[in-house]
Design a protein around this motif. Structure first.
Motif, mmCIF file in Angstrom:
data_model
loop_
_atom_site.group_PDB
_atom_site.id
_atom_site.type_symbol
_atom_site.label_atom_id
_atom_site.label_comp_id
_atom_site.label_asym_id
_atom_site.label_seq_id
_atom_site.Cartn_x
_atom_site.Cartn_y
_atom_site.Cartn_z
ATOM 1 N N HIS A 84 73.501 18.331 -18.300
ATOM 2 C CA HIS A 84 71.993 18.465 -17.503
ATOM 3 C C HIS A 84 71.925 19.670 -16.617
ATOM 4 N N LYS A 85 72.874 19.552 -16.194
ATOM 5 C CA LYS A 85 73.227 20.337 -14.788
ATOM 6 C C LYS A 85 72.961 22.155 -15.048
ATOM 7 N N GLN A 86 73.746 22.045 -16.793
ATOM 8 C CA GLN A 86 73.631 23.265 -16.994
ATOM 9 C C GLN A 86 71.946 23.978 -17.225
ATOM 10 N N ARG A 87 71.395 22.756 -18.474
ATOM 11 C CA ARG A 87 70.244 22.793 -18.330
ATOM 12 C C ARG A 87 69.528 23.161 -16.719
ATOM 13 N N ASP A 90 69.311 26.685 -15.181
ATOM 14 C CA ASP A 90 69.253 27.606 -16.041
ATOM 15 C C ASP A 90 67.898 27.455 -15.540
ATOM 16 N N PHE A 91 67.052 26.492 -15.554
ATOM 17 C CA PHE A 91 65.979 25.971 -15.611
ATOM 18 C C PHE A 91 65.373 26.320 -13.933
ATOM 19 N N ASN A 92 65.976 26.291 -12.628
ATOM 20 C CA ASN A 92 65.399 27.409 -11.665
ATOM 21 C C ASN A 92 66.335 28.541 -11.632
ATOM 22 N N ARG A 93 66.640 29.554 -12.460
ATOM 23 C CA ARG A 93 67.403 31.138 -13.041
ATOM 24 C C ARG A 93 65.847 31.457 -13.217
#
Length: 111
Positions: A84-87, A90-93
């Motif tokens: 979840h943290k990686q997702r 990625d969404f913030n980027r």
């Protein structure tokens, strides 16, 4: 004095009679088991016939559905590989790369 019943016959007792009765019971149980096995076999045959009868797809349709299932499994595995943290990162980027045109404007009138 002894009275005899005239209605119906008495049940004879003895080893020969009990053996005869147990043989009848065994035959009855064997028949019941045979019927159950026959019903199971016939129901399996009917299910197979239904499957053949219901599957009226062309080979191309079958191949298409197999590929769809394969692609869906790949998507699931791809999504499951990230935490979840990686997702979220990625969404913030992705949001950082967007222009300010897509930002949500302030709605407050007082400030």
């Amino acid at each position: 004095m002894r009275f005899r019943h005239s209605r119906g016959s008495r049940r004879p007792r003895g080893r020969a009679v009990t053996a005869l009765l147990s043989a009848r019971r065994k035959k009855k149980k064997a028949k019941e088991k045979a019927q159950i096995v026959e019903q199971i076999v016939s129901s399996k045959k009917q299910e197979e016939e239904k499957k053949r009868g219901l599957d009226k797809r062309t080979p191309a349709q079958v191949a298409y559905e197999k590929m769809q299932e394969k692609r869906q499994m790949e998507r699931i595995l791809k999504k499951a590989s990230k935490t979840h943290k990686q997702r979220v990162e990625d969404f913030n980027r992705h949001l950082d790369t967007l222009t300010e045109h897509y930002d949500i404007p302030k709605v407050s009138w007082t400030k």
